[in-house]
Design a protein around this motif. Structure first.
Motif, mmCIF file in Angstrom:
data_model
loop_
_atom_site.group_PDB
_atom_site.id
_atom_site.type_symbol
_atom_site.label_atom_id
_atom_site.label_comp_id
_atom_site.label_asym_id
_atom_site.label_seq_id
_atom_site.Cartn_x
_atom_site.Cartn_y
_atom_site.Cartn_z
ATOM 1 N N ALA A 77 -18.577 -12.438 -2.672
ATOM 2 C CA ALA A 77 -18.337 -11.689 -4.130
ATOM 3 C C ALA A 77 -17.993 -10.171 -4.665
ATOM 4 C CB ALA A 77 -19.404 -11.279 -4.845
ATOM 5 N N PHE A 78 -18.096 -9.841 -2.807
ATOM 6 C CA PHE A 78 -17.752 -8.342 -2.801
ATOM 7 C C PHE A 78 -16.051 -7.858 -2.631
ATOM 8 C CE2 PHE A 78 -17.038 -4.458 0.092
ATOM 9 C CZ PHE A 78 -17.686 -3.301 -1.376
ATOM 10 N N LEU A 79 -15.971 -9.310 -1.949
ATOM 11 C CA LEU A 79 -14.465 -8.974 -1.106
ATOM 12 C C LEU A 79 -13.760 -9.978 -2.071
ATOM 13 C CD1 LEU A 79 -15.064 -9.979 2.737
ATOM 14 C CD2 LEU A 79 -14.340 -8.180 1.531
ATOM 15 N N THR A 80 -14.407 -10.281 -3.096
ATOM 16 C CA THR A 80 -13.307 -10.844 -4.185
ATOM 17 C C THR A 80 -13.400 -10.449 -5.872
ATOM 18 O OG1 THR A 80 -14.795 -12.908 -3.940
ATOM 19 C CG2 THR A 80 -13.548 -12.737 -6.085
ATOM 20 N N LEU A 81 -14.343 -9.216 -5.872
ATOM 21 C CA LEU A 81 -13.452 -7.809 -6.543
ATOM 22 C C LEU A 81 -12.106 -7.858 -5.927
ATOM 23 C CD1 LEU A 81 -17.241 -7.354 -7.894
ATOM 24 C CD2 LEU A 81 -15.359 -8.695 -9.628
ATOM 25 N N ILE A 82 -12.487 -6.310 -4.409
ATOM 26 C CA ILE A 82 -12.397 -5.960 -3.826
ATOM 27 C C ILE A 82 -10.415 -6.669 -4.273
ATOM 28 C CG2 ILE A 82 -11.556 -4.417 -1.605
ATOM 29 C CD1 ILE A 82 -14.116 -3.998 -1.400
ATOM 30 N N VAL A 83 -10.116 -7.969 -3.552
ATOM 31 C CA VAL A 83 -8.946 -8.343 -3.371
ATOM 32 C C VAL A 83 -8.062 -8.548 -4.988
ATOM 33 C CG1 VAL A 83 -8.013 -10.565 -3.055
ATOM 34 C CG2 VAL A 83 -9.400 -9.088 -1.033
ATOM 35 N N GLY A 84 -9.087 -8.785 -5.705
ATOM 36 C CA GLY A 84 -8.740 -9.330 -7.179
ATOM 37 C C GLY A 84 -8.351 -7.510 -8.217
ATOM 38 N N ALA A 85 -8.936 -7.064 -7.794
ATOM 39 C CA ALA A 85 -8.437 -5.939 -7.908
ATOM 40 C C ALA A 85 -6.769 -4.915 -7.245
ATOM 41 C CB ALA A 85 -9.923 -4.278 -7.476
ATOM 42 N N ILE A 86 -6.901 -4.810 -6.521
ATOM 43 C CA ILE A 86 -5.767 -5.195 -5.846
ATOM 44 C C ILE A 86 -4.507 -5.990 -6.302
ATOM 45 C CG2 ILE A 86 -4.180 -5.423 -3.327
ATOM 46 C CD1 ILE A 86 -6.862 -4.838 -1.675
ATOM 47 N N ILE A 87 -5.125 -7.215 -6.620
ATOM 48 C CA ILE A 87 -3.189 -8.447 -6.347
ATOM 49 C C ILE A 87 -3.625 -7.410 -8.085
ATOM 50 C CG2 ILE A 87 -3.462 -10.664 -7.014
ATOM 51 C CD1 ILE A 87 -3.493 -10.093 -3.812
ATOM 52 N N LEU A 88 -4.459 -7.608 -9.521
ATOM 53 C CA LEU A 88 -3.990 -7.580 -10.459
ATOM 54 C C LEU A 88 -2.955 -6.479 -10.541
ATOM 55 C CD1 LEU A 88 -4.292 -7.666 -13.436
ATOM 56 C CD2 LEU A 88 -6.680 -5.817 -12.782
ATOM 57 N N GLY A 89 -3.635 -4.986 -9.200
ATOM 58 C CA GLY A 89 -2.566 -4.422 -9.473
ATOM 59 C C GLY A 89 -1.137 -4.219 -9.046
ATOM 60 N N LEU A 90 -0.969 -4.617 -7.521
ATOM 61 C CA LEU A 90 0.089 -5.742 -7.461
ATOM 62 C C LEU A 90 0.854 -6.022 -8.667
ATOM 63 C CD1 LEU A 90 -0.789 -6.271 -4.024
ATOM 64 C CD2 LEU A 90 0.848 -4.807 -4.461
ATOM 65 N N ALA A 91 0.256 -7.260 -9.605
ATOM 66 C CA ALA A 91 1.328 -7.723 -10.710
ATOM 67 C C ALA A 91 0.892 -7.706 -11.755
ATOM 68 C CB ALA A 91 -0.031 -8.870 -11.045
ATOM 69 N N LEU A 92 0.844 -6.130 -11.935
ATOM 70 C CA LEU A 92 1.111 -5.345 -13.192
ATOM 71 C C LEU A 92 2.071 -4.596 -12.535
ATOM 72 C CD1 LEU A 92 -2.334 -4.078 -14.388
ATOM 73 C CD2 LEU A 92 -1.187 -5.508 -15.327
ATOM 74 N N ALA A 93 1.932 -4.574 -11.541
ATOM 75 C CA ALA A 93 3.349 -3.624 -11.532
ATOM 76 C C ALA A 93 4.729 -4.364 -10.706
ATOM 77 C CB ALA A 93 3.373 -3.116 -10.082
ATOM 78 N N VAL A 94 4.743 -5.260 -10.859
ATOM 79 C CA VAL A 94 5.780 -6.365 -10.282
ATOM 80 C C VAL A 94 6.470 -6.558 -11.761
ATOM 81 C CG1 VAL A 94 6.309 -8.699 -9.491
ATOM 82 C CG2 VAL A 94 5.579 -7.356 -7.932
ATOM 83 N N GLU A 95 5.037 -6.720 -12.572
ATOM 84 C CA GLU A 95 5.377 -6.722 -14.516
ATOM 85 C C GLU A 95 5.957 -5.753 -15.012
ATOM 86 O OE1 GLU A 95 6.520 -9.051 -17.700
ATOM 87 O OE2 GLU A 95 5.579 -9.778 -16.080
ATOM 88 N N ALA A 96 5.565 -4.735 -14.570
ATOM 89 C CA ALA A 96 5.994 -3.324 -15.634
ATOM 90 C C ALA A 96 8.126 -3.255 -14.716
ATOM 91 C CB ALA A 96 5.494 -2.391 -15.276
ATOM 92 N N ASN A 97 7.438 -3.589 -13.172
ATOM 93 C CA ASN A 97 9.124 -3.339 -12.828
ATOM 94 C C ASN A 97 9.891 -4.414 -12.580
ATOM 95 O OD1 ASN A 97 8.610 -0.370 -11.735
ATOM 96 N ND2 ASN A 97 7.784 -1.024 -10.066
ATOM 97 N N PHE A 98 9.482 -5.584 -12.587
ATOM 98 C CA PHE A 98 10.732 -6.787 -12.779
ATOM 99 C C PHE A 98 10.679 -7.469 -13.953
ATOM 100 C CE2 PHE A 98 9.630 -5.349 -8.562
ATOM 101 C CZ PHE A 98 10.928 -4.608 -7.783
ATOM 102 N N HIS A 99 9.748 -7.781 -14.499
ATOM 103 C CA HIS A 99 9.736 -8.449 -15.695
ATOM 104 C C HIS A 99 9.861 -10.097 -15.470
ATOM 105 C CE1 HIS A 99 9.086 -5.288 -18.563
ATOM 106 N NE2 HIS A 99 10.056 -4.812 -17.948
ATOM 107 N N PRO A 100 9.268 -10.930 -14.257
ATOM 108 C CA PRO A 100 9.451 -11.709 -13.540
ATOM 109 C C PRO A 100 9.418 -13.538 -14.660
ATOM 110 C CG PRO A 100 7.632 -11.405 -12.048
ATOM 111 C CD PRO A 100 8.660 -9.971 -13.031
#
Length: 131
Positions: free
Chosen positions: A60-83
């Motif tokens: 559970a701990f790792l899922t939350l950490i990885v989820g937060a990192i992936i969410l940040g990356l996905a938002l950055a990709v969406e904001a910069n590239f709009h795929p």
């Protein structure tokens, strides 16, 4: 007393042992039976891995950490590239699964190795006369 940073003969360091699934006693690649399941015992030295209770605490701990990192990356990709949405799915689902499984394997390996090195056992309460 053995210093935690010292390596005794035949025993690998904690991080390489966890990364490569090495037995904490003999250093052979026998710690895992599959991706995240421990073997019952070492095929080389016979160390019984089932005596260690790592549990699923890190999951559970790792899922939350990885989820937060992936969410940040996905938002950055969406904001910069709009795929397109399908590209997000194609990119983030496999990356999330592999990051969670990979980090879970390493963390469970670290916990088992440290439990072996520190000779951790289930706690008990000493009962003294008169108490």
């Amino acid at each position: 007393m053995l210093n935690q940073t010292e390596n005794t003969k035949g025993q690998p360091d904690v991080l390489p042992a966890a990364l490569f699934g090495l037995c904490p006693h003999c250093g052979q690649k026998t710690l895992f039976a599959n991706v995240i399941k421990f073997s019952d015992k070492c095929r080389s030295c016979g160390l019984d891995f089932s005596q260690y209770n790592v549990g699923d605490g890190p999951a559970a701990f790792l899922t939350l950490i990885v989820g937060a990192i992936i969410l940040g990356l996905a938002l950055a990709v969406e904001a910069n590239f709009h795929p397109p949405f399908w590209l997000h799915i194609l990119l983030w689902v496999p990356l999330t699964v592999s990051a969670v499984v990979g980090s879970l394997r390493v963390s469970k390996g670290i916990l088992l190795i440290l439990e072996h090195r520190n000779q951790a056992r289930e706690g008990s309460i000493d009962k003294r006369d008169g108490e």
